[in-house]
Write an enzyme that holds these catalytic residues in place. Structure first.
Site, PDB file in Angstrom:
ATOM      1  N   ARG B  13      38.174  -9.987  52.606  1.00  0.00           N
ATOM      2  CA  ARG B  13      39.374 -10.774  52.315  1.00  0.00           C
ATOM      3  C   ARG B  13      39.920 -11.363  53.619  1.00  0.00           C
ATOM      4  NH1 ARG B  13      44.536 -11.860  53.610  1.00  0.00           N
ATOM      5  NH2 ARG B  13      45.025  -9.649  53.841  1.00  0.00           N
ATOM      6  N   ASP B  14      40.459 -10.524  54.475  1.00  0.00           N
ATOM      7  CA  ASP B  14      41.119 -10.980  55.701  1.00  0.00           C
ATOM      8  C   ASP B  14      40.131 -11.696  56.618  1.00  0.00           C
ATOM      9  OD1 ASP B  14      43.349 -11.259  57.272  1.00  0.00           O
ATOM     10  OD2 ASP B  14      43.663  -9.137  57.620  1.00  0.00           O
ATOM     11  N   HIS B 205      47.983  -1.570  60.157  1.00  0.00           N
ATOM     12  CA  HIS B 205      47.080  -2.729  60.149  1.00  0.00           C
ATOM     13  C   HIS B 205      47.217  -3.438  61.494  1.00  0.00           C
ATOM     14  CE1 HIS B 205      45.321  -6.404  58.005  1.00  0.00           C
ATOM     15  NE2 HIS B 205      45.852  -6.943  59.092  1.00  0.00           N
ATOM     16  N   HIS B 207      45.590  -5.814  64.835  1.00  0.00           N
ATOM     17  CA  HIS B 207      44.629  -6.795  65.353  1.00  0.00           C
ATOM     18  C   HIS B 207      44.369  -6.475  66.823  1.00  0.00           C
ATOM     19  CE1 HIS B 207      44.593 -10.094  62.127  1.00  0.00           C
ATOM     20  NE2 HIS B 207      45.191  -9.043  61.598  1.00  0.00           N
ATOM     21  N   CYS B 238      43.885 -15.012  63.303  1.00  0.00           N
ATOM     22  CA  CYS B 238      45.146 -15.606  62.867  1.00  0.00           C
ATOM     23  C   CYS B 238      45.095 -17.086  63.181  1.00  0.00           C
ATOM     24  CB  CYS B 238      46.311 -14.961  63.599  1.00  0.00           C
ATOM     25  SG  CYS B 238      47.886 -15.717  63.162  1.00  0.00           S
ATOM     26  N   ASN B 247      40.986  -8.695  63.474  1.00  0.00           N
ATOM     27  CA  ASN B 247      41.411  -7.348  63.102  1.00  0.00           C
ATOM     28  C   ASN B 247      40.668  -6.333  63.955  1.00  0.00           C
ATOM     29  OD1 ASN B 247      41.660  -9.205  60.722  1.00  0.00           O
ATOM     30  ND2 ASN B 247      42.632  -7.413  59.837  1.00  0.00           N
TER      31      ASN B 247
END
Lengths: 311, 311
Positions: B13-14, B205, B207, B238, B247
């Site tokens: 997903r990310d 979470h 990065h 991002c 991430n």
């Protein structure tokens, strides 16, 4: 009062020695002069090894004599034997850094000496410093693991530290030579060393080979270590771990410590300016995260559609 | 007994959402099926957003219906609105993940919604889950800082968490969306959140934009957080921090935690095999450190001269 940490740069020694290009002497001097005024506590300037062994640092005397020494900054050099020690003393260094391995196989592979042989050699080097006030540091490679043998027993590490101190070593650098350390192990060994030898100056030296470099630095910090080796731009590496990334990056370490509210004494912008010069000097990009991403306080412009006036 | 940590992968997903190439549906399914059997606690499979907004995830239903679900593994999906929620429920997901920002400007830039508007939207989504036992998680972007506004006051973060819990959110992910967090701040906010809401399921979470990703994970761990998002290969990033890394990398995180003696439940070799497939799927190298350097227990051959028999 904020806690003070001491940042020591090793890029011009640990970094430059393994680059494929020779950095011209005047460029080395100019870079070190920049680092000297950036607030670093110590700079490992060069290595007084044989020019045949490390051709990139064959200009050790010229560099050490050419730099502008800033009061308060310590200038250290790597010294492998009595001859190197005499060359270093001739340049008036503040500190000599002796290097040995905690493991036999890495010692033989890297220095052609077992730890026992290194300790014998160190005695002769330390004898050669008699009558000077040069500081004696020893870097203990593979403290956190050996790329050939694996785990190095912690008792063996402590025994070697004791033997170093017994022969007159004043500072010991705990080196994670090939990036094998993890934060739990770093906390354990740092605590073990500091509690056993409260009067010895300990430095932590990490590599970011497996992404844990800054996590290990924080673990050492929490255990009470306040001196850290790091390398401008993240230069460095290990000949036995090809493709792996190098020492922890000085500007990334300083950035993190400053964000955590620690007093580093370092002008981070000056450091970033210096790091920005590296790609041109060595002919390739550097691993530095902050050089790429900017500091955490960097602000990005809003997306265009948010600032456009409806027409 | 070893401490147990729960590792949740967000790469499909990310990570995939910002890649320049569309990963074919069958490849996504094959990758998720590998991850499902590797011992991960949760997989963020996809996002039920508009195919126009995120074309790379336009196959959300096909992926969610195509994967082989392993008992014990939770399958979560990002849901931006009631329509997305209904599509997700139609596929029998275990959890929906709602996303909002802690800062107005990032909320507007990323979601075209302020935090207040997001919370209103969440109410309608949560209402649409009535009668199901789907778990409601909310990811709070920019918890540790906003790339447009800078520091987000911690009180504001806590107020938003309270409002999330008030409307029925069961789990909250504290997101360092653009890699601004430092370990001291992570320790503070993690402790603050866990002490205020002991019955809420918190996830960290991070990065690795500024190299502090794993250091922040250790800081969260020591504060009591036991659930961590990470992305296979270190995919992600991002759109507002171009060039910055993504991430934290799942295999790097699992490797570190295992070395620290924590129980992850994960088969690291299986994870590395899966990560090794990524470059072919997305057309470029991935930031993973362990994929490049190997695990810390990797042994290197001795230099040739050490093993040659004198002739």
């Amino acid at each position: 009062m904020e806690k003070r940490v001491y940042i020591q740069d090793v890029a011009t020694r640990d970094g430059f020695q393994i680059e494929s290009t020779f950095v011209p002497t005047e460029d080395k001097i100019a870079l070190i002069d920049r680092l000297s005024t950036s607030g670093l506590a110590k700079i490992e300037v060069t290595s007084f090894t044989s020019p045949k062994a490390i051709p990139n640092l064959r200009d050790a005397e010229d560099v050490m004599r050419g730099i502008r020494r800033v009061p308060g900054v310590e200038y250290t050099v790597l010294v492998p034997n009595v001859k190197g020690c005499e060359r270093a003393l001739g340049c008036g260094v503040d500190e000599i850094n002796l290097v040995m391995s905690a493991s036999d196989t890495h010692g033989l592979a890297n220095l052609r000496m077992t730890p026992d042989a290194s300790l014998e050699q160190f005695k002769t080097i330390i004898a050669a410093t008699q009558g000077t006030d040069v500081f004696i540091n020893a870097s203990l490679s593979t403290t956190f693991g050996c790329p050939f043998e694996g785990v190095v027993p912690e008792d063996r590490v402590y025994q070697l530290i004791q033997r170093l101190i017994d022969i007159g070593v004043q500072g010991v650098t705990l080196c994670d030579t090939t990036g094998m350390a993890d934060p739990a192990q770093v906390a354990r060994i740092s605590t073990g060393a500091l509690s056993r030898w409260p009067d010895t100056v300990f430095t932590a030296h990490f590599h970011n080979t497996r992404g844990m470099g800054l996590a290990n630095a924080v673990a050492a910090l929490h255990a009470g270590i306040d001196r850290f080796d790091a390398s401008l731009g993240g230069l460095g590496g290990c000949p036995y771990a090809p493709g792996a990334s190098g020492n922890i990056c000085t500007e990334d370490l300083v950035h993190m410590f400053q964000r955590m509210g620690l007093e580093t004494g370092v002008d981070l912008d000056a450091l970033l300016d210096a790091s920005g010069l590296l790609p041109a000097l060595i002919g390739h990009d550097v691993p530095s995260a902050i050089l790429k991403a900017g500091k955490s306080d960097r602000r990005y412009p809003k997306p265009k559609w948010m600032t456009e006036v409806a027409g």
